[in-house]
Motif scaffolding. Structure first.
Motif, PDB file in Angstrom:
ATOM      1  N   ARG A 143       0.875  -1.176   0.000  1.00  0.00           N
ATOM      2  CA  ARG A 143       0.000   0.000   0.000  1.00  0.00           C
ATOM      3  C   ARG A 143       0.912   1.226   0.000  1.00  0.00           C
ATOM      4  NH1 ARG A 143      -3.037  -3.048   3.880  1.00  0.00           N
ATOM      5  NH2 ARG A 143      -3.962  -4.807   2.780  1.00  0.00           N
ATOM      6  N   ALA A 170      -1.358  -0.186   8.002  1.00  0.00           N
ATOM      7  CA  ALA A 170      -1.831  -0.817   6.750  1.00  0.00           C
ATOM      8  C   ALA A 170      -0.682  -1.361   5.904  1.00  0.00           C
ATOM      9  CB  ALA A 170      -2.637   0.196   5.933  1.00  0.00           C
ATOM     10  N   ASP A 178       3.125   2.356   9.008  1.00  0.00           N
ATOM     11  CA  ASP A 178       1.662   2.507   9.019  1.00  0.00           C
ATOM     12  C   ASP A 178       1.003   1.152   9.275  1.00  0.00           C
ATOM     13  OD1 ASP A 178      -0.603   4.585   7.509  1.00  0.00           O
ATOM     14  OD2 ASP A 178      -1.102   2.460   7.757  1.00  0.00           O
ATOM     15  N   ASN A 213       2.021  -3.612   4.340  1.00  0.00           N
ATOM     16  CA  ASN A 213       2.311  -5.056   4.246  1.00  0.00           C
ATOM     17  C   ASN A 213       3.699  -5.362   4.798  1.00  0.00           C
ATOM     18  OD1 ASN A 213      -0.169  -5.685   3.095  1.00  0.00           O
ATOM     19  ND2 ASN A 213       0.592  -5.455   0.996  1.00  0.00           N
TER      20      ASN A 213
END
Ligand code: 6PG
Length: 239
Positions: free
Chosen positions: A72, A80, A78, A82
């Motif tokens: 992402r 989010a 973050d 990966n």
């Protein structure tokens, strides 16, 4: 293509871990290294934790190079990211040289990130289209895989070796290995788990290898081996 069904995500992950360890040791013995691209999302976390817990010694991580199938467009810390998920579940728990970890960089623009990753892959593989030993993939409920989404044309999915894409689900901007890189891999493993994937799994398997399928996951048909690791919750109940 082969499909392996397991009673649970735990046993699916154990089956995949065993095959990854075998591939890693074979690749290191025959080519001196094992190159693997990790997938993101939530399904593979159990596998990564298992690799860290049970294979920290049986895989010689000094010969393993870790890449990502997609990322992402967010900072690496973050929630989010990966990369962050893999770092927490695997990378921080094994003895792997830092130089062997190749995250998709978070640079000032998504194009800068994808261009930099393309350059890194081409320099490490010395090939126009890199040949990874293994690419792990998940299956989205819309039939996406990596960050190749329905509605993308073949040309868009192969607009380079690393491409910038737009996700219908947040985070909106992604970078992804192109379909041609995925299909150039020696091995591809899909990991699919859960009742919510039952419909899409059935639909994708019915179109497996169809280059015109509206499902990007169905367009994955690598020149090497393709194995689906699925749990019973995701499988159609045998009538
Ligand atoms: C991502 C993944 C994506 C994922 C599927 C399945 O960055 O999210 O690469 O392709 O594999 O969306 O995700 P789950 O495993 O969370 O269902």
């Amino acid at each position: 293509m082969s499909l392996k069904s397991f009673p649970s995500l735990e046993s699916l992950s154990a089956g995949a871990a065993k095959e990854i360890a075998s591939l890693a040791n074979q690749s290191a013995a025959s080519r001196g290294r094992f190159t693997i691209a990790l997938s993101g999302g939530s399904t593979p976390r159990t596998l990564y934790e298992m690799l860290a817990r049970e294979y920290s010694k049986t895989i010689d991580w000094r010969h393993v190079h870790i890449f990502w199938g997609d990322e992402r467009y967010v900072p690496q810390d973050d929630p989010a990211s990966n990369y962050r998920m893999a770092k927490e579940s695997l990378l921080d728990k094994i003895n792997i040289p830092e130089k062997n970890i190749h995250p998709i960089p978070y640079l000032s623009t998504p194009t800068d990130s994808s261009d930099a990753y393309s350059k890194e892959l081409q320099s490490l593989f010395k090939e126009e289209i890199p040949t990874l030993d293994l690419i792990l993939l998940g299956l989205g409920s819309d039939g996406h895989t990596a960050s190749l989404f329905p509605g993308m044309t073949e040309e868009e999915m192969n607009a380079g070796i690393v491409i910038v894409t737009h996700s219908p689900a947040p985070p909106p901007i992604r970078t992804s290995l192109a379909l041609q890189v995925i299909n150039n891999a020696r091995n591809v493993f899909f990991l699919v788990s859960g009742e919510e994937k039952k419909e899409i799994l059935k639909a994708v398997l019915a179109e497996e290898g169809n280059p015109d399928s509206k499902y990007p996951a169905a367009r994955v048909y690598p020149r090497g081996g393709l194995v689906w690791f699925v749990d019973e919750a995701a499988m159609e109940n045998k009538k």
